[in-house]
Structure formats: structure tokens, C-alpha cells
Motif scaffolding. Structure first.
Motif, PDB file in Angstrom:
ATOM      1  N   LEU A 177       0.835  -1.211   0.000  1.00 32.44           N
ATOM      2  CA  LEU A 177       0.000   0.000   0.000  1.00 32.44           C
ATOM      3  C   LEU A 177       0.869   1.261   0.000  1.00 32.44           C
ATOM      4  O   LEU A 177       0.781   2.095   0.908  1.00 32.44           O
ATOM      5  CB  LEU A 177      -0.921   0.001   1.223  1.00 32.44           C
ATOM      6  CG  LEU A 177      -2.007  -1.074   1.272  1.00 32.44           C
ATOM      7  CD1 LEU A 177      -2.711  -1.052   2.626  1.00 32.44           C
ATOM      8  CD2 LEU A 177      -3.015  -0.861   0.139  1.00 32.44           C
ATOM      9  N   PRO A 178       1.701   1.464  -1.020  1.00 35.28           N
ATOM     10  CA  PRO A 178       2.496   2.692  -1.075  1.00 35.28           C
ATOM     11  C   PRO A 178       1.591   3.889  -1.359  1.00 35.28           C
ATOM     12  O   PRO A 178       0.461   3.733  -1.834  1.00 35.28           O
ATOM     13  CB  PRO A 178       3.443   2.435  -2.246  1.00 35.28           C
ATOM     14  CG  PRO A 178       2.662   1.537  -3.154  1.00 35.28           C
ATOM     15  CD  PRO A 178       1.899   0.620  -2.218  1.00 35.28           C
ATOM     16  N   PRO A 179       2.055   5.098  -1.082  1.00 37.38           N
ATOM     17  CA  PRO A 179       1.234   6.299  -1.339  1.00 37.38           C
ATOM     18  C   PRO A 179       0.772   6.425  -2.784  1.00 37.38           C
ATOM     19  O   PRO A 179      -0.268   7.041  -3.043  1.00 37.38           O
ATOM     20  CB  PRO A 179       2.166   7.449  -0.940  1.00 37.38           C
ATOM     21  CG  PRO A 179       3.069   6.855   0.086  1.00 37.38           C
ATOM     22  CD  PRO A 179       3.302   5.439  -0.365  1.00 37.38           C
ATOM     23  N   SER A 180       1.511   5.854  -3.719  1.00 33.30           N
ATOM     24  CA  SER A 180       1.101   5.942  -5.123  1.00 33.30           C
ATOM     25  C   SER A 180      -0.157   5.126  -5.414  1.00 33.30           C
ATOM     26  O   SER A 180      -0.858   5.375  -6.397  1.00 33.30           O
ATOM     27  CB  SER A 180       2.236   5.454  -6.029  1.00 33.30           C
ATOM     28  OG  SER A 180       2.586   4.105  -5.730  1.00 33.30           O
ATOM     29  N   LYS A 181      -0.464   4.155  -4.544  1.00 25.68           N
ATOM     30  CA  LYS A 181      -1.649   3.324  -4.732  1.00 25.68           C
ATOM     31  C   LYS A 181      -2.728   3.578  -3.692  1.00 25.68           C
ATOM     32  O   LYS A 181      -3.899   3.253  -3.922  1.00 25.68           O
ATOM     33  CB  LYS A 181      -1.249   1.834  -4.672  1.00 25.68           C
ATOM     34  CG  LYS A 181      -0.353   1.374  -5.806  1.00 25.68           C
ATOM     35  CD  LYS A 181      -0.074  -0.117  -5.680  1.00 25.68           C
ATOM     36  CE  LYS A 181       0.796  -0.621  -6.819  1.00 25.68           C
ATOM     37  NZ  LYS A 181       1.073  -2.085  -6.694  1.00 25.68           N
ATOM     38  N   ALA A 270       1.482  15.375  -1.447  1.00 25.21           N
ATOM     39  CA  ALA A 270       2.876  15.312  -1.908  1.00 25.21           C
ATOM     40  C   ALA A 270       3.779  15.454  -0.700  1.00 25.21           C
ATOM     41  O   ALA A 270       3.569  16.332   0.140  1.00 25.21           O
ATOM     42  CB  ALA A 270       3.158  16.410  -2.934  1.00 25.21           C
ATOM     43  N   PHE A 271       4.786  14.605  -0.620  1.00 26.55           N
ATOM     44  CA  PHE A 271       5.578  14.446   0.605  1.00 26.55           C
ATOM     45  C   PHE A 271       6.996  14.997   0.437  1.00 26.55           C
ATOM     46  O   PHE A 271       7.629  14.810  -0.592  1.00 26.55           O
ATOM     47  CB  PHE A 271       5.741  12.961   0.967  1.00 26.55           C
ATOM     48  CG  PHE A 271       4.472  12.210   1.196  1.00 26.55           C
ATOM     49  CD1 PHE A 271       4.050  11.922   2.479  1.00 26.55           C
ATOM     50  CD2 PHE A 271       3.708  11.752   0.133  1.00 26.55           C
ATOM     51  CE1 PHE A 271       2.894  11.198   2.707  1.00 26.55           C
ATOM     52  CE2 PHE A 271       2.550  11.029   0.349  1.00 26.55           C
ATOM     53  CZ  PHE A 271       2.142  10.762   1.638  1.00 26.55           C
ATOM     54  N   VAL A 281       2.329  19.201  -0.406  1.00 26.37           N
ATOM     55  CA  VAL A 281       0.911  19.555  -0.526  1.00 26.37           C
ATOM     56  C   VAL A 281       0.099  18.760   0.486  1.00 26.37           C
ATOM     57  O   VAL A 281       0.208  17.533   0.560  1.00 26.37           O
ATOM     58  CB  VAL A 281       0.378  19.277  -1.950  1.00 26.37           C
ATOM     59  CG1 VAL A 281      -1.119  19.597  -2.036  1.00 26.37           C
ATOM     60  CG2 VAL A 281       1.154  20.092  -2.980  1.00 26.37           C
ATOM     61  N   THR A 282      -0.718  19.477   1.256  1.00 26.40           N
ATOM     62  CA  THR A 282      -1.600  18.863   2.253  1.00 26.40           C
ATOM     63  C   THR A 282      -2.990  19.476   2.112  1.00 26.40           C
ATOM     64  O   THR A 282      -3.137  20.699   2.140  1.00 26.40           O
ATOM     65  CB  THR A 282      -1.088  19.100   3.675  1.00 26.40           C
ATOM     66  OG1 THR A 282       0.242  18.615   3.798  1.00 26.40           O
ATOM     67  CG2 THR A 282      -1.982  18.401   4.693  1.00 26.40           C
TER      68      THR A 282
END
Length: 290
Positions: A177-181, A270-271, A281-282
Motif C-alpha cells: 500500500l504505497p502512497p502511489s496506490k 505530496a511528501f 501539498v496537504t
């Protein structure tokens, strides 16, 4: 009206963030500031409170330290060389000086209390010279769908949240479950400035329909479904609290809305250190009364 010299200075800070791998010499930064090199370094020191070469060094080191802490798949040698250090030994000396541990020792058993204050110089410069400058028109109201998430709670001093983040990153990696997914969320129950450290709670979450049994303490949960005010914050984590205060203070006061019976939550879009710090970005979500 904003002082043009401060706008130039802010442009220099953003340029440094975006070019940590490039040429950040005095001549290059003076050109970005449209200022003579003879005067630029004095002007920078007067505004930032530290010399420009020191600011660049700390900015590169901060990115490297975050990679060492939260990107275990990246070798420490690569981290050191990417940060501009001539050798892993030079990086290790800088790491010990700033954080009191070698990079390898930190990866094994971090001292998060030191970490919590290690970036204070940089954060103060950003808060004063790179304010977010939000406006009421930046806030939009959306119908947010109730969202299933995997959730790991952090309860305890805010400065120790790094260890919870590392546990959650490891769980996400093990479960594909990486942030890209899978979108990344935080649920904010408390204000760290007013809550006793031992009672502070924040939930780390990732979009996930099914959470398998595990020993890490990750459980199934759901994000609030309903009307939300959403404010996008672009910039350093050091400025996130200012954006939240703007949303609760200026926007909510003049909106005629009332907060809903659910805590504030964030989507991390975006981290840092994957993007330059000023480009993180939050999306801040404030649940509203129905």
C-alpha cells in the motif's frame, strides 16, 4: 504591500529548496535575488539570521536526514553523496553533530527528542519569510464520501511521532500500500500546543478496504462522510499550524458554518523529501455541521 526585497528573498529560499542537487553558490543565488554578490550574503544573513552557506548546508542535511529516517530502502552512502558530502564519514560526522547519533545508529534506534528540535533554525526562517498567505476564497466546501482506511494511532508526545510513522510505513510496504496506490491521511484529535504530551493523539491512515489481522496495531477505520471545508496548504510542515488556524479563525468565523462532530483530518498529497519542501501539498479537511 510586500517589500520587494522580501519577495526576492522568498524566491531565493524556494530556489534553494528546488535545487538542492545543483549549484547553490553565492553567485548563483545572488543572481536569483537580482542582487550584487557583494551585498547578497550580508542581506541574507540579516534576514535569515544565519549565513547563506550555512542555510544551504542545513537544507541539504535536513533532506538527507529525512531520507535516512524514513526511506530505509535508500542506502546511507547514496544519501550522503546526494547531499553533497564527499564521503559517508563526512555525513556521519555532520549527523552526529546535529542529532547526536550516527546515521546507522539513528536508523536502528532514533532519539526522536533531539530530532524534534533539530530543524528549528530552518523552520523559523520559513515561518517568517515564506508564510502561506491563505485567503477565504481558497476554501471550498465538498461532500466528502465516507472512506475506509487502515489506521495506526499515535498516543503520546508529538516529538515521538516519527517512530509511529516508521512503523506505519513498514506496515504499508509489507501490505503493498504505497502512497502511489493508497491515499495517505492523518486524523488530528488534539492541538499539540494545548494538549498534555501524554494525552496527544493523532491517527496515521491509508485508504484501504480490508485490513488483515496484524501485530502492529493497525486497525480498520472510516473517515468522516459529509460536508467538509477543504483548504489546500502548499509548503513546509512548519507552516501547517498557521493554515489550520486560518481555517478555524478567519474562514470559519466569517462563513456562517459550524464545525461538525468529527475531528479535523488531512490528506497528504505530496511528501517531503520526495518533493522539495516548499512544494509539499496537504489538503486540510474541516468537517461541517450537516
Amino acid at each position: 504591500m510586500t517589500d520587494p526585497s522580501h519577495l526576492r528573498f522568498r524566491r531565493v529560499l524556494a530556489y534553494i529548496d528546488g535545487h538542492l542537487d545543483g549549484d547553490l553558490s553565492l553567485d548563483v543565488l545572488a543572481e536569483v535575488a537580482a542582487c550584487s554578490p557583494y551585498h547578497f550574503h550580508r542581506r541574507f544573513s540579516a534576514l535569515a539570521g544565519l549565513p547563506v552557506h550555512r542555510y544551504v548546508q542545513l537544507s541539504r542535511f535536513k533532506r538527507a536526514a529525512w531520507q535516512a529516517a524514513f526511506r530505509p530502502m535508500v542506502s546511507l552512502t547514496d544519501v550522503a553523496l546526494d547531499a553533497g558530502y564527499e564521503s559517508p564519514e563526512a555525513f556521519s560526522r555532520a549527523f552526529r553533530q546535529r542529532l547526536g547519533q550516527s546515521p546507522a545508529a539513528f536508523r536502528d534506534a532514533p532519539d526522536w527528542r533531539v530530532w524534534a528540535t533539530a530543524w528549528r533554525e530552518l523552520d523559523e526562517v520559513r515561518r517568517f519569510h515564506m508564510p502561506a498567505g491563505h485567503h477565504v476564497d481558497d476554501v471550498r466546501i465538498v461532500d466528502f464520501p465516507e472512506t475506509a482506511v487502515a489506521c495506526l494511532s499515535h498516543v503520546g508526545p508529538p516529538e515521538r511521532i516519527g517512530e509511529t510513522i516508521r512503523r506505519f510505513i513498514a506496515w504499508r510496504r509489507a501490505n503493498g500500500l504505497p502512497p502511489s496506490k493508497s491515499a495517505t491521511w492523518n486524523i488530528l484529535y488534539d492541538d499539540p500546543e494545548t494538549t498534555p504530551p501524554e494525552r496527544y493523539r493523532l491517527d496515521l491512515c491509508a485508504s484501504c478496504a480490508d485490513v488483515p489481522p496484524n501485530d502492529e496495531g493497525v486497525v480498520a477505520a472510516r473517515l468522516w462522510g459529509g460536508r467538509c471545508a477543504v483548504l489546500r496548504h502548499t509548503g513546509s510542515e512548519a507552516l501547517l499550524g498557521d493554515a489550520i488556524r486560518f481555517l478555524y479563525g478567519e474562514w470559519l468565523t466569517g462563513s456562517g458554518e459550524e464545525p461538525g462532530d468529527a475531528p479535523l483530518f488531512l490528506r497528504r498529497v505530496a511528501f517531503f523529501p520526495d518533493v522539495p519542501e516548499h512544494e509539499t501539498v496537504t489538503d486540510i479537511h474541516l468537517p461541517l455541521a450537516q
